[in-house]
Design a protein around this motif. Structure first.
Motif, PDB file in Angstrom:
ATOM      1  N   MET A 259      11.248  -3.894   2.135  1.00 39.33           N
ATOM      2  CA  MET A 259      11.146  -5.338   2.340  1.00 39.33           C
ATOM      3  C   MET A 259      12.325  -6.068   1.685  1.00 39.33           C
ATOM      4  N   VAL A 260      12.687  -5.649   0.474  1.00 38.02           N
ATOM      5  CA  VAL A 260      13.825  -6.275  -0.204  1.00 38.02           C
ATOM      6  C   VAL A 260      15.093  -6.111   0.622  1.00 38.02           C
ATOM      7  N   THR A 261      15.349  -4.880   1.071  1.00 41.07           N
ATOM      8  CA  THR A 261      16.554  -4.615   1.851  1.00 41.07           C
ATOM      9  C   THR A 261      16.527  -5.360   3.178  1.00 41.07           C
ATOM     10  N   LYS A 262      15.395  -5.355   3.842  1.00 43.15           N
ATOM     11  CA  LYS A 262      15.268  -5.972   5.163  1.00 43.15           C
ATOM     12  C   LYS A 262      15.604  -7.453   5.134  1.00 43.15           C
TER      13      LYS A 262
ATOM     14  N   SER B 223      10.245   2.250   4.196  1.00 41.90           N
ATOM     15  CA  SER B 223       8.857   1.953   3.849  1.00 41.90           C
ATOM     16  C   SER B 223       8.816   1.303   2.482  1.00 41.90           C
ATOM     17  N   GLY B 224       7.671   0.688   2.184  1.00 43.78           N
ATOM     18  CA  GLY B 224       7.428   0.163   0.857  1.00 43.78           C
ATOM     19  C   GLY B 224       8.104  -1.171   0.575  1.00 43.78           C
ATOM     20  N   LEU B 225       7.876  -1.650  -0.643  1.00 48.77           N
ATOM     21  CA  LEU B 225       8.446  -2.925  -1.057  1.00 48.77           C
ATOM     22  C   LEU B 225       9.970  -2.871  -1.117  1.00 48.77           C
TER      23      LEU B 225
ATOM     24  N   GLY C 265      11.893   3.714 -10.440  1.00 47.85           N
ATOM     25  CA  GLY C 265      12.076   4.907  -9.619  1.00 47.85           C
ATOM     26  C   GLY C 265      11.500   4.754  -8.226  1.00 47.85           C
ATOM     27  N   MET C 266      10.372   4.063  -8.115  1.00 51.95           N
ATOM     28  CA  MET C 266       9.750   3.844  -6.804  1.00 51.95           C
ATOM     29  C   MET C 266      10.661   3.046  -5.884  1.00 51.95           C
ATOM     30  N   ILE C 267      11.247   1.966  -6.403  1.00 51.38           N
ATOM     31  CA  ILE C 267      12.120   1.132  -5.585  1.00 51.38           C
ATOM     32  C   ILE C 267      13.397   1.876  -5.213  1.00 51.38           C
TER      33      ILE C 267
ATOM     34  N   GLY D  86       0.818  -1.209   0.000  1.00 48.80           N
ATOM     35  CA  GLY D  86       0.000   0.000   0.000  1.00 48.80           C
ATOM     36  C   GLY D  86       0.854   1.263   0.000  1.00 48.80           C
ATOM     37  N   GLN D  87       1.946   1.247   0.755  1.00 54.57           N
ATOM     38  CA  GLN D  87       2.839   2.408   0.762  1.00 54.57           C
ATOM     39  C   GLN D  87       3.471   2.628  -0.611  1.00 54.57           C
ATOM     40  N   SER D  88       3.897   1.552  -1.247  1.00 52.51           N
ATOM     41  CA  SER D  88       4.503   1.692  -2.575  1.00 52.51           C
ATOM     42  C   SER D  88       3.489   2.141  -3.616  1.00 52.51           C
ATOM     43  N   LEU D  89       2.280   1.605  -3.551  1.00 51.42           N
ATOM     44  CA  LEU D  89       1.255   1.998  -4.512  1.00 51.42           C
ATOM     45  C   LEU D  89       0.897   3.469  -4.376  1.00 51.42           C
ATOM     46  N   GLU D  90       0.900   3.985  -3.156  1.00 47.78           N
ATOM     47  CA  GLU D  90       0.612   5.416  -2.967  1.00 47.78           C
ATOM     48  C   GLU D  90       1.629   6.267  -3.708  1.00 47.78           C
ATOM     49  N   VAL D  91       2.901   5.914  -3.581  1.00 48.70           N
ATOM     50  CA  VAL D  91       3.958   6.657  -4.278  1.00 48.70           C
ATOM     51  C   VAL D  91       3.803   6.521  -5.791  1.00 48.70           C
ATOM     52  N   LEU D  92       3.557   5.294  -6.256  1.00 50.92           N
ATOM     53  CA  LEU D  92       3.458   5.058  -7.698  1.00 50.92           C
ATOM     54  C   LEU D  92       2.258   5.766  -8.311  1.00 50.92           C
TER      55      LEU D  92
END
Length: 275
Positions: A229-232, A224-226, A213-215, A81-87
């Motif tokens: 999650m990748v980094t974590k 925040s965002g996906l 750009g989002m990532i 949801g956080q990533s979709l808001e940015v996108l």
């Protein structure tokens, strides 16, 4: 007798006229190759994955289990949801600004002269190099990430839309002018319908660049965002959970691209008739 013969001729010709070409067998259809290739890749991946060190690699069944776990505990929907808001905001602003600006550049020579060099220069510049500067200027929160996505996405839209408007048949514009069409009517009835395939292609390119750009923005900015999650999970070598946001981004890109194609067919049905 002649009427009877004519009737018989019509009856014998009718099946030939109404006969339809038999559909090709399943193994000769597009879906067979598309989904067959995907199944083959997943099968090979599933067979070879367990033989590789799990610190560095994983396989589809483990990713599916991790996907279910992260979905059920609410973590994946939250960060998605956080990533979709940015996108949505970044891509939305790119579309709302890019399309009118490109049409104006194609129609107003002085504006084209003024903006052609800066736009091409920015498009050729690797936007990744500008992300730290944008973070320094705009901070690390939502505004900075939206600006990053906007800059990644807007230039393909501008360039493709500009090219589409420039390709419009001048005779169509002359016909519109002969009917005393206003500039707004020319835009609405001639320029935009003709340039629609170019605009749709630009939006599809912008979706892919916007996801990148989002990532990148999420790597550089707030946790925040996906991207987080990748980094974590990569930092703790949980590769099955690391692949979950990656696969999610893949499906998101495919879904949005197909959605853009579907929307193009809905608002420009004549393109389907020409294909």
């Amino acid at each position: 007798m002649s009427a009877v013969n004519d009737a018989r001729a019509v009856n014998t010709a009718a099946p030939a006229a109404t006969a339809k070409t038999a559909p090709p067998p399943f193994w000769q259809r597009r879906a067979f190759f598309r989904y067959g290739a995907l199944a083959l890749i997943l099968g090979v991946w599933e067979l070879t994955g367990p033989s590789i060190d799990p610190i560095f690699f994983t396989y589809p069944s483990k990713i599916a289990v991790a996907f279910a776990t992260l979905t059920l505990n609410g973590e994946l929907p939250y960060f998605l949801g956080q990533s979709l808001e940015v996108l949505v905001f970044g891509l939305g602003f790119a579309i709302l600004i890019g399309i009118p600006l490109a049409v104006a550049m194609a129609r107003v020579r002085q504006l084209d002269w003024a903006l052609d060099l800066p736009i091409n220069a920015f498009y050729a510049t690797p936007m990744v190099a500008l992300v730290p500067v944008l973070v320094l200027w705009f901070g690390i929160y939502l505004k900075a990430k939206i600006i990053v996505v906007f800059l990644f996405a807007v230039f393909p839209i501008i360039i493709n839309t500009y090219q589409g408007v420039r390709e419009v048949d001048r005779n169509l514009i002359e016909v519109a002018r002969s009917f005393r069409s206003s500039e707004r009517a020319v835009w609405q009835d001639v320029l935009l319908p003709f340039a629609l395939p170019y605009i749709a292609a630009g939006i599809r390119l912008a979706i892919g660049r916007g996801l990148v750009g989002m990532i990148i923005a999420e790597f550089y900015t707030t946790i925040s965002g996906l991207g987080f999650m990748v980094t974590k999970y990569a930092n703790v070598f949980e590769m099955d959970k690391t692949f979950v946001p990656v696969i999610t981004l893949m499906f998101l890109g495919v879904t949005l691209t197909n959605g853009a194609k579907w929307l193009e067919k809905r608002i420009a049905p004549w393109r389907r008739a020409e294909a």
